[in-house]
Design an enzyme around this catalytic site. Structure first.
Site, PDB file in Angstrom:
ATOM      1  N   PHE A  17      -4.276   2.901  14.958  1.00 46.18           N
ATOM      2  CA  PHE A  17      -4.728   3.876  13.965  1.00 46.18           C
ATOM      3  C   PHE A  17      -5.899   3.274  13.217  1.00 46.18           C
ATOM      4  CE2 PHE A  17      -1.775   7.487  13.433  1.00 46.18           C
ATOM      5  CZ  PHE A  17      -0.895   7.180  14.454  1.00 46.18           C
ATOM      6  N   LYS A  47       8.603 -17.273 -10.866  1.00 49.10           N
ATOM      7  CA  LYS A  47       7.884 -16.154 -11.481  1.00 49.10           C
ATOM      8  C   LYS A  47       6.644 -16.677 -12.222  1.00 49.10           C
ATOM      9  CE  LYS A  47       8.336 -12.421 -14.751  1.00 49.10           C
ATOM     10  NZ  LYS A  47       8.910 -12.069 -16.021  1.00 49.10           N
ATOM     11  N   LYS A  66     -10.152  -4.324  19.677  1.00 42.85           N
ATOM     12  CA  LYS A  66      -8.712  -4.586  19.826  1.00 42.85           C
ATOM     13  C   LYS A  66      -8.207  -4.236  21.225  1.00 42.85           C
ATOM     14  CE  LYS A  66      -8.028  -4.066  14.836  1.00 42.85           C
ATOM     15  NZ  LYS A  66      -7.076  -4.043  13.742  1.00 42.85           N
ATOM     16  N   ASN A 117       0.851  -1.198   0.000  1.00 40.36           N
ATOM     17  CA  ASN A 117       0.000   0.000   0.000  1.00 40.36           C
ATOM     18  C   ASN A 117       0.882   1.242   0.000  1.00 40.36           C
ATOM     19  OD1 ASN A 117       0.517   0.792   2.868  1.00 40.36           O
ATOM     20  ND2 ASN A 117      -0.383  -1.224   3.207  1.00 40.36           N
ATOM     21  N   LYS A 167     -13.118  -0.544  16.440  1.00 40.45           N
ATOM     22  CA  LYS A 167     -11.745  -1.085  16.521  1.00 40.45           C
ATOM     23  C   LYS A 167     -11.163  -0.891  17.912  1.00 40.45           C
ATOM     24  CE  LYS A 167     -10.836  -0.605  11.618  1.00 40.45           C
ATOM     25  NZ  LYS A 167     -10.278   0.162  10.521  1.00 40.45           N
ATOM     26  N   ASP A 222      -3.840  -6.770   5.256  1.00 39.12           N
ATOM     27  CA  ASP A 222      -4.838  -7.646   5.872  1.00 39.12           C
ATOM     28  C   ASP A 222      -4.797  -9.047   5.262  1.00 39.12           C
ATOM     29  OD1 ASP A 222      -5.802  -5.729   7.594  1.00 39.12           O
ATOM     30  OD2 ASP A 222      -7.148  -4.875   6.076  1.00 39.12           O
TER      31      ASP A 222
HETATM   32  N1  CTP Z   1      -3.369  -3.755  12.234  1.00 43.13           N
HETATM   33  C1  CTP Z   1      -2.575  -4.766  12.726  1.00 43.13           C
HETATM   34  N2  CTP Z   1      -2.481  -5.956  12.062  1.00 43.13           N
HETATM   35  C2  CTP Z   1      -3.151  -6.159  10.920  1.00 43.13           C
HETATM   36  C3  CTP Z   1      -3.976  -5.138  10.402  1.00 43.13           C
HETATM   37  C4  CTP Z   1      -4.062  -3.930  11.087  1.00 43.13           C
HETATM   38  O1  CTP Z   1      -1.942  -4.582  13.782  1.00 43.13           O
HETATM   39  N3  CTP Z   1      -3.029  -7.325  10.300  1.00 43.13           N
HETATM   40  C5  CTP Z   1      -3.459  -2.487  12.980  1.00 43.13           C
HETATM   41  C6  CTP Z   1      -3.011  -1.250  12.239  1.00 43.13           C
HETATM   42  O2  CTP Z   1      -1.616  -0.994  12.453  1.00 43.13           O
HETATM   43  C7  CTP Z   1      -3.864  -0.160  12.847  1.00 43.13           C
HETATM   44  C8  CTP Z   1      -5.135  -0.885  13.249  1.00 43.13           C
HETATM   45  O3  CTP Z   1      -4.809  -2.259  13.284  1.00 43.13           O
HETATM   46  O4  CTP Z   1      -3.273   0.399  13.994  1.00 43.13           O
HETATM   47  C9  CTP Z   1      -6.295  -0.657  12.340  1.00 43.13           C
HETATM   48  O5  CTP Z   1      -5.924  -0.934  11.018  1.00 43.13           O
HETATM   49  P1  CTP Z   1      -6.958  -0.711   9.817  1.00 43.13           P
HETATM   50  O6  CTP Z   1      -6.307  -1.138   8.538  1.00 43.13           O
HETATM   51  O7  CTP Z   1      -7.567   0.663   9.891  1.00 43.13           O
HETATM   52  O8  CTP Z   1      -8.113  -1.688  10.182  1.00 43.13           O
HETATM   53  P2  CTP Z   1      -8.268  -3.214  10.147  1.00 43.13           P
HETATM   54  O9  CTP Z   1      -8.313  -3.707  11.544  1.00 43.13           O
HETATM   55  O10 CTP Z   1      -7.249  -3.850   9.252  1.00 43.13           O
HETATM   56  O11 CTP Z   1      -9.714  -3.371   9.537  1.00 43.13           O
HETATM   57  P3  CTP Z   1     -10.292  -2.898   8.087  1.00 43.13           P
HETATM   58  O12 CTP Z   1      -9.120  -2.972   7.129  1.00 43.13           O
HETATM   59  O13 CTP Z   1     -11.360  -3.871   7.808  1.00 43.13           O
HETATM   60  O14 CTP Z   1     -10.800  -1.495   8.278  1.00 43.13           O
END
Ligand code: CTP
Length: 403
Positions: A329, A294, A347, A216, A343, A285
């Site tokens: 975040f 490859k 969490k 990303n 969240k 995620d």
């Molecule tokens: N995070 C994490 N591990 C993951 C995904 C996210 O520790 N595998 C943490 C990120 O660093 C951030 C928080 O979870 O502090 C929220 O991340 P975000 O991408 O906004 O949300 P997700 O929990 O991944 O949910 P979604 O993508 O469905 O919004």
């Protein structure tokens, strides 16, 4: 490079000593950096230094008088260069020749710069610049060791082309680096000394095959600014980062990782004795069922097998120690507050920083962001600010939470 223009920096006085080396021109840029971030700067230069840059250049850039001659008629009184040392909060020698290092280590004061240096009892920072063989000379290294033991902080020279034609270690560190390390000495407090703050930054990279990946746009700017601000509180600061262009102070313990799996392992290991963990990294995620070879474009369409990654923050919330502060975040494009609150609860967090990304607030890659703090006790919305200022607000908030 971004850093916040702090009120405290405004009251800081920086003395820059310049000795005779071609890198003296880089001292001009260093003065500009300090002036940009509103610190007060005065300069003191040796006779040989004046062969490389002029008093007019230094006076114009620093907007202050330049000190070069101990017994100059223009000095208001003969010990003015000594009173300079009371004025300054830090004294940076850049560039520092073998000569000034030798004089300082052996207590010799025979001009304005070396006299001021011996009279200075606060933090001295030295950025050596010289021929590579001179730098490696045991006499120079011995002098550096003596000064290190006295608490002088050295910013090691880099390897590269030297003015003398050699390619060796002897090039003065870049002004950005000297500035960054100086900020640590100017800003540091003992507010959170003895505490450990762990921060994740940037993005993760999930390999598809040996030459392709999914990732990303997270730049790491926020995480790096958070680490700087955490460092200034006096806390042991550990930064676990994915790929990024950002650089940080050598006082921050930095580990580079790539995949979400690597980040998970490193964060869980480091979190065991951390007083606070801030997950600012944009962790993937989903990871890919990676191909060892490859992938060839044989078919018109193709499907990638994606596997859900472990949620690091959720796991941290599950194993959270009593008193440990967890900060996450939430990056949202719609229903920001609602999703962030969800969240925070799911969490088991103490604080979540919501950033809503849209055309008006790009968040990724930008030096600016608009954030909302959400905790169990309510929420605070902030206007568009630079990421350094946001980092300071977050660390201030955390400082109040850490017992
Ligand atoms: N995070 C994490 N591990 C993951 C995904 C996210 O520790 N595998 C943490 C990120 O660093 C951030 C928080 O979870 O502090 C929220 O991340 P975000 O991408 O906004 O949300 P997700 O929990 O991944 O949910 P979604 O993508 O469905 O919004």
């Amino acid at each position: 490079m971004i850093t916040r223009i702090s009120q405290s920096l405004k009251t800081k006085n920086v003395l820059i000593g310049i000795t005779g080396g071609i890198a003296a021109y880089k001292a001009c840029y260093l003065i500009r950096l300090f002036k940009k971030y509103v610190a007060n700067v005065k300069t003191v230069i040796t006779k040989n230094g004046l062969e490389f840059v002029t008093e007019t250049t230094l006076r114009t850039l620093s907007e202050n008088k330049v000190y070069s001659n101990t017994f100059s008629d223009s000095n208001e009184w003969s010990t003015e260069h000594i009173s300079l040392t009371d004025w300054a909060d830090i004294f940076i020698i850049a560039p520092a020749t073998a000569n000034i290092i030798g004089k300082y280590a052996n207590g010799i004061a025979d001009d304005a710069l070396s006299t001021a240096l011996l009279a200075f009892d606060k933090q001295v920072i030295i950025a050596p610049a010289m021929n590579g063989k001179m730098y490696e000379n045991p006499a120079v290294q011995r002098n550096i060791d003596i000064l290190r033991q006295q608490g002088v902080f050295f910013i090691d020279p880099g390897y590269g082309d030297l003015a003398c034609g050699y390619k060796a270690k002897g090039r003065m560190a870049e002004p950005d680096e000297i500035f960054r390390e100086s900020l640590y000495f100017l800003n540091k407090t003992d507010q959170l000394s003895g505490k450990k703050i762990l921060i994740s930054a940037s993005r993760t990279v999930e390999m598809i095959d040996p030459v392709r990946y999914i990732s990303n746009f997270s730049s790491g700017k926020t995480g790096f600014r958070l680490a700087e601000e955490a460092l200034y509180t006096g806390a042991e600061t550990v930064l676990v980062t994915g790929p990024t262009e950002e650089v940080c102070s050598n006082f921050i313990r930095r580990t580079d990782v790539s995949s979400s799996e690597d980040m998970y392992n490193e964060i869980i290991r480091e979190s065991k004795d951390a007083d606070c963990v801030i997950m600012s990294a944009a962790v993937a995620d989903y990871t890919v069922n990676r191909s060892d070879k490859k992938i060839k474009k044989n078919k018109n369409d193709m499907t990638l097998d994606l596997l859900k990654t472990k949620d690091i923050l959720k796991e941290l919330g599950r194993i959270k120690r009593k008193g440990q502060i967890l900060v996450g975040f939430a990056l949202e494009t719609d229903k920001g507050v609602l999703n962030a609150k969800k969240k925070l609860k799911e969490k088991n967090l103490d604080l979540i920083i919501l950033n809503e990304t849209n055309e008006k607030n790009p968040a990724f890659g930008s030096d600016f962001n608009r954030v909302t703090f959400i905790s169990k006790s309510g929420f605070e919305e902030f206007p568009l600010m630079n990421k350094s200022e946001i980092a300071k607000l977050i660390i201030d908030k955390i400082s109040a939470l850490i017992k």
